[in-house]
Write a protein that holds these residues in place. Structure first.
Motif, PDB file in Angstrom:
ATOM      1  N   GLN A  25     -29.627  44.536  59.923  1.00 29.53           N
ATOM      2  CA  GLN A  25     -30.360  45.043  58.707  1.00 29.53           C
ATOM      3  C   GLN A  25     -29.243  44.943  57.774  1.00 29.53           C
ATOM      4  OE1 GLN A  25     -33.597  44.592  59.423  1.00 29.53           O
ATOM      5  NE2 GLN A  25     -33.840  44.560  57.544  1.00 29.53           N
ATOM      6  N   SER A  26     -28.144  46.223  57.424  1.00 28.59           N
ATOM      7  CA  SER A  26     -28.043  45.641  56.088  1.00 28.59           C
ATOM      8  C   SER A  26     -27.139  44.071  56.193  1.00 28.59           C
ATOM      9  CB  SER A  26     -26.754  46.746  56.453  1.00 28.59           C
ATOM     10  OG  SER A  26     -25.877  46.888  56.929  1.00 28.59           O
ATOM     11  N   PHE A  27     -26.921  43.184  56.813  1.00 23.81           N
ATOM     12  CA  PHE A  27     -26.050  42.496  57.089  1.00 23.81           C
ATOM     13  C   PHE A  27     -27.329  41.170  56.702  1.00 23.81           C
ATOM     14  CE2 PHE A  27     -25.275  38.139  59.086  1.00 23.81           C
ATOM     15  CZ  PHE A  27     -23.839  37.998  57.885  1.00 23.81           C
ATOM     16  N   TYR A  28     -28.076  41.529  57.182  1.00 26.12           N
ATOM     17  CA  TYR A  28     -29.310  40.547  56.830  1.00 26.12           C
ATOM     18  C   TYR A  28     -29.801  40.535  54.801  1.00 26.12           C
ATOM     19  CZ  TYR A  28     -33.961  38.414  56.551  1.00 26.12           C
ATOM     20  OH  TYR A  28     -35.540  37.593  56.070  1.00 26.12           O
ATOM     21  N   SER A  29     -30.227  42.004  54.875  1.00 23.04           N
ATOM     22  CA  SER A  29     -30.499  42.178  53.134  1.00 23.04           C
ATOM     23  C   SER A  29     -29.607  41.682  52.530  1.00 23.04           C
ATOM     24  CB  SER A  29     -30.585  43.592  53.085  1.00 23.04           C
ATOM     25  OG  SER A  29     -30.825  44.340  54.312  1.00 23.04           O
ATOM     26  N   ASP A  30     -27.785  41.594  52.712  1.00 22.47           N
ATOM     27  CA  ASP A  30     -27.122  41.062  52.533  1.00 22.47           C
ATOM     28  C   ASP A  30     -27.166  39.395  52.040  1.00 22.47           C
ATOM     29  OD1 ASP A  30     -24.804  41.262  50.352  1.00 22.47           O
ATOM     30  OD2 ASP A  30     -23.870  40.540  51.759  1.00 22.47           O
ATOM     31  N   VAL A  31     -27.063  39.237  53.037  1.00 23.31           N
ATOM     32  CA  VAL A  31     -27.308  36.996  53.150  1.00 23.31           C
ATOM     33  C   VAL A  31     -28.818  36.642  52.953  1.00 23.31           C
ATOM     34  CG1 VAL A  31     -25.770  37.119  54.715  1.00 23.31           C
ATOM     35  CG2 VAL A  31     -27.650  37.257  56.011  1.00 23.31           C
ATOM     36  N   THR A  32     -29.837  37.403  52.564  1.00 22.88           N
ATOM     37  CA  THR A  32     -30.750  36.950  52.058  1.00 22.88           C
ATOM     38  C   THR A  32     -30.749  37.065  50.679  1.00 22.88           C
ATOM     39  OG1 THR A  32     -32.864  36.713  52.669  1.00 22.88           O
ATOM     40  CG2 THR A  32     -32.628  39.291  52.204  1.00 22.88           C
ATOM     41  N   ARG A  33     -30.067  37.699  49.941  1.00 25.97           N
ATOM     42  CA  ARG A  33     -30.544  37.476  48.728  1.00 25.97           C
ATOM     43  C   ARG A  33     -29.129  36.886  48.218  1.00 25.97           C
ATOM     44  NH1 ARG A  33     -27.000  40.620  46.460  1.00 25.97           N
ATOM     45  NH2 ARG A  33     -25.679  41.907  48.029  1.00 25.97           N
ATOM     46  N   ARG A  34     -28.382  36.371  48.971  1.00 27.68           N
ATOM     47  CA  ARG A  34     -27.439  34.640  48.953  1.00 27.68           C
ATOM     48  C   ARG A  34     -27.950  33.073  48.249  1.00 27.68           C
ATOM     49  NH1 ARG A  34     -26.944  29.804  49.092  1.00 27.68           N
ATOM     50  NH2 ARG A  34     -28.473  30.276  50.907  1.00 27.68           N
ATOM     51  N   ARG A  35     -27.848  33.007  47.024  1.00 33.68           N
ATOM     52  CA  ARG A  35     -28.765  32.029  45.972  1.00 33.68           C
ATOM     53  C   ARG A  35     -27.430  30.656  45.899  1.00 33.68           C
ATOM     54  NH1 ARG A  35     -34.232  31.203  45.136  1.00 33.68           N
ATOM     55  NH2 ARG A  35     -33.627  29.198  45.478  1.00 33.68           N
TER      56      ARG A  35
END
Ligand SMILES: Cc1cc2nc3c(=O)[nH]c(=O)nc-3n(C[C@H](O)[C@H](O)[C@H](O)COP(=O)(O)O)c2cc1C
Length: 224
Positions: A25-35
């Motif tokens: 979940q913490s990895f996903y929260s981090d990568v989902t912020r990538r733009r």
């Protein structure tokens, strides 16, 4: 059994399912912020940060472990200017003649055009090259297996590592990119794969308002 040496898988970590969930979940929260960012600040980035991200990229799996990639890291203003000039020539040609109407329509929401100031503003341009084959010191060729897949995976890790460090990236693909071999003095067995622009985003950077597919749109589970 192979005669080649092996070592124990000593660094492997297993986690209880709840810990797996929370790590993911913490990895996903981090990568989902990538733009993808197209407006960069000229704020310098220490070179060791780029080097560590590149070391992370080099951990990628590769066909027969041949690591068929090369990363040319450009920070000098003269070379960046040459790359910008060459890229803008190709991009003008692309937007005015080469791109099909469908392609231009797909690009429209992103607001991209032939003007590429970020190629001079961003502190680093990382030109990723795919090695179609390797060359031994005596000049003999070594066949590479799955170089496209391998270089794509390495680049994905690089983008993720840079994002993880708090840097922004633009995956740039001026087409064709052969000028990168010439400007960067790379040999003919290396095909430019893409140009990764990286640094801090400009303070007023804006990004297109786009959506990502839902899980059920891009995943199918086969349980029989
Ligand atoms: C292989 C590849 C090539 C791309 N080429 C360009 C490019 O030349 N110029 C550009 O502005 N964006 C380029 N992009 C960025 C995409 O437009 C962007 O990833 C996409 O719109 C999704 O936005 P996001 O990265 O912010 O999630 C490229 C992305 C990929 C993966």
């Amino acid at each position: 059994m192979s005669d080649y040496p092996t070592i124990p898988l000593a660094d492997y970590h297993a986690y209880p399912p709840d810990e797996m969930r929370s790590r993911l979940q913490s990895f996903y929260s981090d990568v989902t912020r990538r733009r993808t960012v197209r407006d960069f600040s000229d704020r310098p980035v220490p070179r060791d940060i780029i080097e560590t991200a590149l070391k992370a990229a080099n951990t990628a799996p590769s066909g027969a472990n041949l690591q068929p990639w090369h990363f040319a890291v450009v920070s000098g203003p003269e070379t960046k200017k040459k790359i910008r000039e060459a890229a803008e020539i190709e991009e003008c040609e692309f937007y005015e003649h080469r791109a099909s109407p469908e392609w231009l329509a797909a690009l429209e929401p992103l607001g991209t055009d032939e003007d590429k100031p970020f190629l001079e503003t961003a502190p680093y341009l990382i030109a990723v090259f795919l090695q179609k084959y390797g060359t031994l010191p005596d000049g003999r060729k070594v066949k590479h297996y799955y170089p496209t897949e391998s270089t794509g995976i390495a680049t994905g890790i690089l983008i993720t590592a840079l994002h993880h460090a708090g840097l922004a990236c633009l995956t740039h693909t001026p087409s064709p990119m052969k000028f990168l071999n010439e400007i960067l003095g790379r040999p003919l067995n290396e095909r430019p794969f893409l140009l990764l622009v990286t640094g801090y985003p400009a303070e007023d950077a804006r990004v297109p308002d786009i959506n990502r597919k839902e899980l059920n749109e891009f995943v199918s589970f086969v349980e029989t």
